[in-house]
Design a protein around this motif. Structure first.
Motif: not given
Length: 113
Positions: A8, A15, A18-23
């Motif tokens: 990311a 953030s 948020a990066a983890r949630r986005a994969g």
């Protein structure tokens, strides 16, 4: 299915969740933003940490090192020790021979952190 790592490149250094949630599986911090607290937050989010050395912009900011993107000196590498990155993104592969983290280089010359 191949295991593909996603790094990311987000503008907000805080953030990582948020990066983890986005994969994403990796998170990039700029050298001037990298510190032990942010590194811990990245790892708490379940990500590995990559640090990009140098300035992220054409107009230098005082909290960043005085080098363009990808360039770093041994002092800059030493300062990254507290963040303990899993990878350092830099232009000069000869810097991989600088063993500031005490881990040595791999047989291919790649620095293993």
């Amino acid at each position: 299915m191949a295991d593909i790592a996603i790094l990311a490149f987000l503008g907000d250094p805080d953030s990582a969740p948020a990066a983890r949630r986005a994969g994403a599986s990796w998170f990039r911090l700029w050298q001037g933003e990298a510190n032990a607290e942010r590194a811990a937050a990245v790892r708490t989010a379940g990500l590995r940490l990559a640090v990009m050395v140098g300035q992220p912009r054409a107009i230098p900011l005082p909290e960043y090192p005085p080098f363009p993107v990808g360039l770093v000196d041994s002092e800059g590498l030493e300062r990254l020790r507290s963040a303990g990155p899993d990878a350092i993104l830099l232009d000069d592969p000869r810097l991989a021979a600088v063993d500031i983290f005490g881990l040595g280089a791999s047989a291919t010359g790649e620095q293993r952190l």
